[in-house]
Design a protein around this motif. Structure first.
Motif, PDB file in Angstrom:
ATOM      1  N   THR A 155      45.119  31.602  46.389  1.00 55.79           N
ATOM      2  CA  THR A 155      45.245  33.013  46.001  1.00 55.79           C
ATOM      3  C   THR A 155      46.574  33.306  45.299  1.00 55.79           C
ATOM      4  OG1 THR A 155      43.798  33.740  47.803  1.00 55.79           O
ATOM      5  CG2 THR A 155      45.277  35.389  46.887  1.00 55.79           C
ATOM      6  N   LEU A 156      47.665  32.746  45.780  1.00 62.88           N
ATOM      7  CA  LEU A 156      48.977  33.124  45.237  1.00 62.88           C
ATOM      8  C   LEU A 156      49.171  32.588  43.815  1.00 62.88           C
ATOM      9  CD1 LEU A 156      51.243  32.658  48.382  1.00 62.88           C
ATOM     10  CD2 LEU A 156      50.064  34.721  47.562  1.00 62.88           C
ATOM     11  N   GLY A 157      49.855  33.376  42.998  1.00 60.45           N
ATOM     12  CA  GLY A 157      50.104  32.979  41.615  1.00 60.45           C
ATOM     13  C   GLY A 157      48.942  33.294  40.696  1.00 60.45           C
ATOM     14  N   ARG A 158      47.999  34.052  41.188  1.00 56.22           N
ATOM     15  CA  ARG A 158      46.817  34.396  40.409  1.00 56.22           C
ATOM     16  C   ARG A 158      46.681  35.889  40.243  1.00 56.22           C
ATOM     17  NH1 ARG A 158      41.702  31.060  42.729  1.00 56.22           N
ATOM     18  NH2 ARG A 158      41.343  30.001  40.799  1.00 56.22           N
ATOM     19  N   ARG A 159      45.964  36.314  39.212  1.00 57.21           N
ATOM     20  CA  ARG A 159      45.569  37.730  39.151  1.00 57.21           C
ATOM     21  C   ARG A 159      44.390  37.918  40.089  1.00 57.21           C
ATOM     22  NH1 ARG A 159      47.378  41.391  35.944  1.00 57.21           N
ATOM     23  NH2 ARG A 159      45.471  42.634  36.026  1.00 57.21           N
ATOM     24  N   VAL A 187      53.104  45.515  46.019  1.00 58.54           N
ATOM     25  CA  VAL A 187      52.475  46.361  47.041  1.00 58.54           C
ATOM     26  C   VAL A 187      51.847  45.473  48.107  1.00 58.54           C
ATOM     27  CG1 VAL A 187      50.695  48.107  47.469  1.00 58.54           C
ATOM     28  CG2 VAL A 187      51.998  48.135  45.318  1.00 58.54           C
ATOM     29  N   ALA A 188      52.106  45.807  49.379  1.00 53.78           N
ATOM     30  CA  ALA A 188      51.602  44.981  50.481  1.00 53.78           C
ATOM     31  C   ALA A 188      50.242  45.473  50.959  1.00 53.78           C
ATOM     32  CB  ALA A 188      52.598  45.021  51.638  1.00 53.78           C
ATOM     33  N   PHE A 189      49.295  44.546  51.091  1.00 53.04           N
ATOM     34  CA  PHE A 189      47.968  44.860  51.639  1.00 53.04           C
ATOM     35  C   PHE A 189      47.820  44.145  52.978  1.00 53.04           C
ATOM     36  CE2 PHE A 189      47.547  45.670  47.198  1.00 53.04           C
ATOM     37  CZ  PHE A 189      46.658  46.731  47.119  1.00 53.04           C
ATOM     38  N   VAL A 190      47.454  44.903  54.013  1.00 55.08           N
ATOM     39  CA  VAL A 190      47.244  44.259  55.313  1.00 55.08           C
ATOM     40  C   VAL A 190      45.780  43.893  55.504  1.00 55.08           C
ATOM     41  CG1 VAL A 190      49.220  45.292  56.471  1.00 55.08           C
ATOM     42  CG2 VAL A 190      47.043  46.491  56.493  1.00 55.08           C
ATOM     43  N   ALA A 191      44.895  44.493  54.686  1.00 51.90           N
ATOM     44  CA  ALA A 191      43.472  44.180  54.771  1.00 51.90           C
ATOM     45  C   ALA A 191      42.880  44.371  53.388  1.00 51.90           C
ATOM     46  CB  ALA A 191      42.797  45.106  55.774  1.00 51.90           C
ATOM     47  N   GLY A 192      41.610  43.987  53.265  1.00 55.52           N
ATOM     48  CA  GLY A 192      40.944  44.171  51.981  1.00 55.52           C
ATOM     49  C   GLY A 192      40.161  42.937  51.599  1.00 55.52           C
ATOM     50  N   SER A 193      39.321  43.085  50.560  1.00 55.76           N
ATOM     51  CA  SER A 193      38.543  41.956  50.049  1.00 55.76           C
ATOM     52  C   SER A 193      39.127  41.551  48.703  1.00 55.76           C
ATOM     53  CB  SER A 193      37.084  42.366  49.837  1.00 55.76           C
ATOM     54  OG  SER A 193      36.510  42.669  51.075  1.00 55.76           O
ATOM     55  N   VAL A 194      39.405  40.261  48.566  1.00 54.27           N
ATOM     56  CA  VAL A 194      40.073  39.767  47.354  1.00 54.27           C
ATOM     57  C   VAL A 194      39.096  38.990  46.487  1.00 54.27           C
ATOM     58  CG1 VAL A 194      41.770  38.077  46.558  1.00 54.27           C
ATOM     59  CG2 VAL A 194      42.371  39.678  48.369  1.00 54.27           C
ATOM     60  N   THR A 195      39.164  39.256  45.169  1.00 60.68           N
ATOM     61  CA  THR A 195      38.467  38.428  44.192  1.00 60.68           C
ATOM     62  C   THR A 195      39.524  37.765  43.322  1.00 60.68           C
ATOM     63  OG1 THR A 195      36.731  40.100  44.120  1.00 60.68           O
ATOM     64  CG2 THR A 195      36.718  38.449  42.362  1.00 60.68           C
ATOM     65  N   HIS A 196      39.399  36.462  43.116  1.00 56.28           N
ATOM     66  CA  HIS A 196      40.315  35.770  42.193  1.00 56.28           C
ATOM     67  C   HIS A 196      39.836  36.042  40.774  1.00 56.28           C
ATOM     68  CE1 HIS A 196      41.230  32.605  45.556  1.00 56.28           C
ATOM     69  NE2 HIS A 196      41.962  33.689  45.669  1.00 56.28           N
ATOM     70  N   LEU A 197      40.714  36.550  39.908  1.00 52.96           N
ATOM     71  CA  LEU A 197      40.301  36.911  38.548  1.00 52.96           C
ATOM     72  C   LEU A 197      40.612  35.821  37.533  1.00 52.96           C
ATOM     73  CD1 LEU A 197      41.476  40.639  38.491  1.00 52.96           C
ATOM     74  CD2 LEU A 197      39.169  39.749  38.863  1.00 52.96           C
ATOM     75  N   THR A 198      41.570  34.969  37.818  1.00 47.99           N
ATOM     76  CA  THR A 198      41.942  33.935  36.842  1.00 47.99           C
ATOM     77  C   THR A 198      41.973  32.572  37.507  1.00 47.99           C
ATOM     78  OG1 THR A 198      44.249  34.432  37.398  1.00 47.99           O
ATOM     79  CG2 THR A 198      43.381  35.397  35.372  1.00 47.99           C
ATOM     80  N   GLU A 199      41.836  31.533  36.674  1.00 46.05           N
ATOM     81  CA  GLU A 199      42.001  30.163  37.159  1.00 46.05           C
ATOM     82  C   GLU A 199      43.472  29.960  37.512  1.00 46.05           C
ATOM     83  OE1 GLU A 199      39.514  27.735  37.405  1.00 46.05           O
ATOM     84  OE2 GLU A 199      38.294  29.512  37.090  1.00 46.05           O
ATOM     85  N   GLN A 200      43.710  29.017  38.412  1.00 39.81           N
ATOM     86  CA  GLN A 200      45.102  28.778  38.770  1.00 39.81           C
ATOM     87  C   GLN A 200      45.782  27.863  37.787  1.00 39.81           C
ATOM     88  OE1 GLN A 200      45.487  27.389  42.698  1.00 39.81           O
ATOM     89  NE2 GLN A 200      46.850  29.016  43.294  1.00 39.81           N
TER      90      GLN A 200
END
Ligand code: BT5
Length: 200
Positions: A155-159, A187-200
């Motif tokens: 997840t990190l380093g990605r849009r 901005v800090a998120f403590v919850a939520g659903s994440v979609t990766h938008l870009t390749e790493q």
């Protein structure tokens, strides 16, 4: 404790002492977060709940443990999906009670829904490694857990797109904070659903 078909291993584990482990052959009402369903035909998955001490970063510790138990191709998507080649191979659900937490882990072994992945490893071997890794990572200092999580994440380093309570935010997943929160464009998120938008 090994059980056959149950509604959810989480419900059986809830009343058992800390240290208990419930493994089911099948769940008729396996669940994910936010009332979502967890699907697996009988005998095709590892479906397990661990009764543990409460721990503020338990879901990340469990993610690290599960990734280590599954093998080196497995990556983590915040907060705690297990991915193989970007496809979901397992999920983690932490339900905290007053004096304990129940950590449920589902891993696809010989079946996966459309678009998802499966591990193709023997259930007892995965369970044995997972039990050992859960013990190790739930006892590890928080900075060690966060450090290992950063190494294992996709997840990190990605849009990313984060959906939380109907609100959608898109931005760069920069880091995780000290309590495991995801930092997107500051901005800090403590919850939520994440979609990766870009390749790493
Ligand atoms: C999770 O929720 O990923 C947590 C799943 C935890 C399941 C374990 S099994 C043992 C214990 N007992 C339970 O009742 N639960 C735990 P979430 O992030 O909300 O993702 C749920 C979503 O994953 C669903 O809405 C589907 O889109 C997808 N999904 C369902 N079954 C799947 C599967 N077998 N493989 C991949 N994705 C699946």
């Amino acid at each position: 404790m090994r059980v056959g078909s149950v509604a959810s291993t989480q419900d059986i584990a809830r009343d058992l002492p800390i240290g208990s482990i419930v493994v089911a052959e099948h769940q008729s009402a396996g669940r994910g977060r936010l009332e979502r369903r967890w699907e697996a035909p009988a005998g095709t998955a590892l479906l397990v709940s661990f009764v543990l001490e409460r721990n503020p970063i338990l879901s990340l510790a469990a993610g690290v443990a599960a990734a280590q138990a599954c093998g080196e191709d497995v990556r983590l998507k915040w907060p705690n999906d297990l991915l193989v080649d970007g496809r979901k191979v397992g999920g983690i659900l932490v339900e905290a009670g007053v004096d304990r937490a129940v950590c449920g882990i589902g891993i696809n072994l010989t079946w996966a829904p459309e678009g998802a992945a499966r591990l193709n490893q023997p259930r007892d071997e995965v369970l044995e490694r997972l039990t050992e890794e859960i013990g190790r990572w739930t006892a590890a200092p928080a900075d060690e857990v966060l450090g290992r999580w950063r190494e294992l994440t996709a997840t990190l380093g990605r849009r990313v797109r984060v959906e939380l309570a109907g609100q959608i935010t898109e931005g760069m997943a920069e880091d995780i904070g000290p309590h495991g929160e995801l930092i997107v464009d500051g901005v800090a998120f403590v919850a939520g659903s994440v979609t990766h938008l870009t390749e790493q």
